[in-house]
Design a protein around this motif. Structure first.
Motif, short mmCIF file in Angstrom:
data_model
loop_
_atom_site.label_atom_id
_atom_site.label_comp_id
_atom_site.label_asym_id
_atom_site.label_seq_id
_atom_site.Cartn_x
_atom_site.Cartn_y
_atom_site.Cartn_z
N LYS A 127 38.52 33.73 55.50
CA LYS A 127 38.06 34.82 54.57
C LYS A 127 38.23 36.42 54.88
O LYS A 127 37.39 36.59 55.65
N SER A 165 28.87 35.15 53.14
CA SER A 165 29.81 36.59 52.69
C SER A 165 27.93 37.40 52.87
O SER A 165 28.62 38.74 52.88
N ARG A 200 38.47 42.19 57.33
CA ARG A 200 37.47 42.81 55.92
C ARG A 200 38.55 44.54 56.97
O ARG A 200 38.98 44.92 55.92
N ALA A 231 37.12 38.60 53.68
CA ALA A 231 35.81 39.27 53.44
C ALA A 231 34.89 39.21 55.07
O ALA A 231 34.17 39.85 54.69
N ASP A 289 42.96 36.23 48.50
CA ASP A 289 41.56 35.09 48.52
C ASP A 289 42.08 34.07 48.97
O ASP A 289 42.50 34.09 47.76
#
Length: 327
Positions: A224, A129, A232, A226, A243
């Motif tokens: 995910k 990430s 995103r 992010a 999440d």
């Protein structure tokens, strides 16, 4: 089967590039004339110096599709699937492009060399990430480092990083297009911004969304937000994307038995995995609130340019406009 970000892209749009420069010249041609030496530093810090601006561009389908939308017809392409099955090339005359790979990591090196590219374009995906790139791993599209080195013997490789928000990736891709001699039209940029505004308005309904890639014998991979540039960017516009948890990068892997623990108002399914009909045949999935309400829509991976992103975002917004809260 184990799904990773390197071996799988979301079903993750080819667009007739309304308002953008039309493709012109012969196959693999650059619409702008070269003038003297050319230099470009990619997102990994690799600097490519050539005697003239590259006119024949080859590379990963996900990447060269964007250049085509900006008027630069690719000379050759390789990717995760056949170009004819890739929504990024819908409506294109594929006879103009030499297809040298239809399965991830399988590239016909001789055919690629025969296309005589001046430059090869691909993407670089992080491994966490924080956006870390594994310098010892191959770039996206290549089976291994040995194959990548063989391709680099044909022409220099430029990599654009698929990290952060899609807005940054889209702008960076436009920068490359400019370096290659074409200027993305203002109308295309405006269409993109208008689509983002439409999605922002749709997101104001407060719907919760998740995007998945599912396989019959392997369960469901929940992306995910992010870690995916497009997702995103949607959350930055106010889209509620819970999440899914887990410590792994990009995906949370869930068994079919446990998918019901992740209820949302809307589910987006990858076009490169099980489709809606197949998903609905899974009893545990069919019982989910989004599935019961018929709010299961495609999750499309579109190339990172103004036209393709505008189309994808408009499609998502239109689907959300028809949806309602069920959780």
């Amino acid at each position: 089967m184990t799904t990773t970000r390197r071996t799988f892209l979301t079903g993750s749009l080819a667009v007739a590039a309304t308002g953008l420069l039309a493709a012109c010249g012969s196959s693999g041609s650059n619409p702008a004339a070269s003038g003297g030496a050319w230099s470009f530093t990619d997102d990994l810090g690799t600097k490519v110096d050539l005697d003239a601006r590259p006119a024949r561009i080859a590379g990963l389908t996900d990447a060269v599709a964007s250049l085509w939308n900006y008027g630069i017809t690719p000379a050759a392409a390789f990717g995760y699937t056949a170009m004819a099955d890739d929504v990024n090339f819908r409506g294109r005359d594929l006879s103009q492009v030499k297809e040298v790979g239809r399965t991830y990591g399988e590239i016909d090196i001789e055919a690629l060399a025969a296309a005589k590219p001046d430059l090869i374009l691909t993407h670089a995906y992080p491994v966490d990430s924080a956006g870390t790139i594994d310098r010892n791993a191959p770039l996206y599209g290549f089976k291994d480092v040995t194959q990548q080195r063989a391709v680099a013997e044909i022409a220099p490789i430029v990599a654009l990083k698929m990290a952060g928000s899609a807005t940054g990736v889209v702008n960076r891709t436009a920068e490359l297009a400019r370096a290659l001699g074409t200027e993305p039209a203002a109308a295309g940029r405006q269409d993109y911004e208008n689509a983002r505004t439409r999605l922002q308005n749709a997101a104001a309904k407060g719907l919760t969304v998740m995007a998945v890639a599912a396989y019959p014998g392997d369960g469901v991979y929940i992306a995910k937000a992010a870690d995916d540039p497009a997702l995103r960017s949607y959350t930055e516009l106010g889209l509620a994307y819970p999440d899914p948890g887990g410590s792994k990068y990009y995906w949370e892997h869930v068994s079919w038995e446990n998918i019901g623990r992740y209820p949302t108002d809307v589910v987006l399914y990858s076009l490169r995995a099980m489709d809606k009909n197949a998903l609905m045949q899974q009893v545990t999935f069919a019982r989910m609130p989004a599935a019961a309400a018929g709010q299961v829509f495609p999750w499309e991976f579109s190339s990172m340019d103004y036209a393709a992103q505008a189309r994808t975002i408009n499609t998502l917004a239109a689907n959300l406009e028809t949806a309602h809260k069920v959780v």
